[in-house]
Design a protein around this motif. Sequence first.
Motif, PDB file in Angstrom:
ATOM      1  N   HIS A  39       0.807  -1.225   0.000  1.00  0.00           N
ATOM      2  CA  HIS A  39       0.000   0.000   0.000  1.00  0.00           C
ATOM      3  C   HIS A  39       0.839   1.274   0.000  1.00  0.00           C
ATOM      4  O   HIS A  39       0.339   2.350  -0.291  1.00  0.00           O
ATOM      5  CB  HIS A  39      -0.991  -0.010   1.174  1.00  0.00           C
ATOM      6  N   THR A  40       2.147   1.152   0.266  1.00  0.00           N
ATOM      7  CA  THR A  40       3.034   2.316   0.215  1.00  0.00           C
ATOM      8  C   THR A  40       3.684   2.474  -1.160  1.00  0.00           C
ATOM      9  O   THR A  40       4.421   3.434  -1.389  1.00  0.00           O
ATOM     10  CB  THR A  40       4.145   2.206   1.269  1.00  0.00           C
ATOM     11  N   GLY A  41       3.430   1.506  -2.045  1.00  0.00           N
ATOM     12  CA  GLY A  41       4.022   1.540  -3.378  1.00  0.00           C
ATOM     13  C   GLY A  41       5.289   0.724  -3.508  1.00  0.00           C
ATOM     14  O   GLY A  41       5.811   0.549  -4.606  1.00  0.00           O
ATOM     15  N   PHE A  89       3.590  -3.467  11.309  1.00  0.00           N
ATOM     16  CA  PHE A  89       4.292  -3.611  10.045  1.00  0.00           C
ATOM     17  C   PHE A  89       5.597  -2.822  10.115  1.00  0.00           C
ATOM     18  O   PHE A  89       5.578  -1.593  10.117  1.00  0.00           O
ATOM     19  CB  PHE A  89       3.416  -3.116   8.882  1.00  0.00           C
ATOM     20  N   PHE A  90       6.698  -3.550  10.249  1.00  0.00           N
ATOM     21  CA  PHE A  90       8.027  -2.944  10.337  1.00  0.00           C
ATOM     22  C   PHE A  90       8.061  -1.860  11.412  1.00  0.00           C
ATOM     23  O   PHE A  90       8.559  -0.761  11.207  1.00  0.00           O
ATOM     24  CB  PHE A  90       8.469  -2.402   8.970  1.00  0.00           C
ATOM     25  N   GLY A  91       7.487  -2.188  12.577  1.00  0.00           N
ATOM     26  CA  GLY A  91       7.533  -1.295  13.725  1.00  0.00           C
ATOM     27  C   GLY A  91       6.414  -0.287  13.822  1.00  0.00           C
ATOM     28  O   GLY A  91       6.303   0.431  14.810  1.00  0.00           O
ATOM     29  N   ASN A  92       5.558  -0.221  12.813  1.00  0.00           N
ATOM     30  CA  ASN A  92       4.430   0.716  12.833  1.00  0.00           C
ATOM     31  C   ASN A  92       3.126  -0.044  13.009  1.00  0.00           C
ATOM     32  O   ASN A  92       2.849  -0.964  12.235  1.00  0.00           O
ATOM     33  CB  ASN A  92       4.359   1.519  11.529  1.00  0.00           C
ATOM     34  N   THR A  93       2.369   0.322  14.011  1.00  0.00           N
ATOM     35  CA  THR A  93       1.055  -0.289  14.203  1.00  0.00           C
ATOM     36  C   THR A  93       0.066   0.418  13.293  1.00  0.00           C
ATOM     37  O   THR A  93       0.019   1.644  13.259  1.00  0.00           O
ATOM     38  CB  THR A  93       0.611  -0.183  15.675  1.00  0.00           C
ATOM     39  N   GLU A  94      -0.668  -0.373  12.535  1.00  0.00           N
ATOM     40  CA  GLU A  94      -1.652   0.183  11.612  1.00  0.00           C
ATOM     41  C   GLU A  94      -2.974  -0.549  11.787  1.00  0.00           C
ATOM     42  O   GLU A  94      -3.013  -1.751  12.006  1.00  0.00           O
ATOM     43  CB  GLU A  94      -1.184   0.061  10.164  1.00  0.00           C
ATOM     44  N   GLN A 120      -4.561   1.279   0.620  1.00  0.00           N
ATOM     45  CA  GLN A 120      -5.286   1.634   1.830  1.00  0.00           C
ATOM     46  C   GLN A 120      -6.503   2.452   1.436  1.00  0.00           C
ATOM     47  O   GLN A 120      -6.416   3.389   0.646  1.00  0.00           O
ATOM     48  CB  GLN A 120      -4.413   2.423   2.796  1.00  0.00           C
ATOM     49  N   VAL A 121      -7.649   2.074   1.984  1.00  0.00           N
ATOM     50  CA  VAL A 121      -8.899   2.759   1.690  1.00  0.00           C
ATOM     51  C   VAL A 121      -9.056   3.892   2.696  1.00  0.00           C
ATOM     52  O   VAL A 121      -9.055   3.675   3.902  1.00  0.00           O
ATOM     53  CB  VAL A 121     -10.105   1.788   1.789  1.00  0.00           C
ATOM     54  N   VAL A 122      -9.139   5.093   2.180  1.00  0.00           N
ATOM     55  CA  VAL A 122      -9.273   6.288   3.019  1.00  0.00           C
ATOM     56  C   VAL A 122     -10.702   6.772   2.920  1.00  0.00           C
ATOM     57  O   VAL A 122     -11.240   6.961   1.831  1.00  0.00           O
ATOM     58  CB  VAL A 122      -8.293   7.392   2.570  1.00  0.00           C
ATOM     59  N   SER A 123     -11.325   6.982   4.081  1.00  0.00           N
ATOM     60  CA  SER A 123     -12.722   7.437   4.062  1.00  0.00           C
ATOM     61  C   SER A 123     -12.827   8.931   4.179  1.00  0.00           C
ATOM     62  O   SER A 123     -11.921   9.637   4.461  1.00  0.00           O
ATOM     63  CB  SER A 123     -13.516   6.772   5.171  1.00  0.00           C
TER      64      SER A 123
END
Length: 123
Positions: A39-41, A89-94, A120-123
């Motif tokens: 999702h980050t490309g 994910f690599f130290g980042n909670t999402e 990632q779906v952004v509302s």
Amino acid sequence: MLTHEQVAVFETRLITAMKESNILMLDALLAEDLIFTGHTGQVFTKFDDLDAHRSGNVEIFEINAGEQVIKIMGDTAVVSVLLEISGSFFGNTEVGFFRFTRVWKQAGDGMQVIAAHATQVVS
């Protein structure tokens, strides 16, 4: 000939393997030459994906599947699925909603993901 039900079974297996970081199951479900765009490309290989699970850099706490669309073309299927995912994910909670598009291809008696993309779906 593939059926929607067969593809849905493999999707469920993949989601379970992701949640459990089941390396053996992921290894069987991912093609050797997998192309996965996160999702980050960033583009990941099968090795990258397995290594992220093996090392603990990816730890999924929960996955809830939502809307799913399956299109079958011969021995190949394209799946679009909406997943609610929480994890590290690599130290980042999402926590969020992600739309995955996966291309599955028959491989022997099973199926493997040959390409995938997440947004990632952004509302």
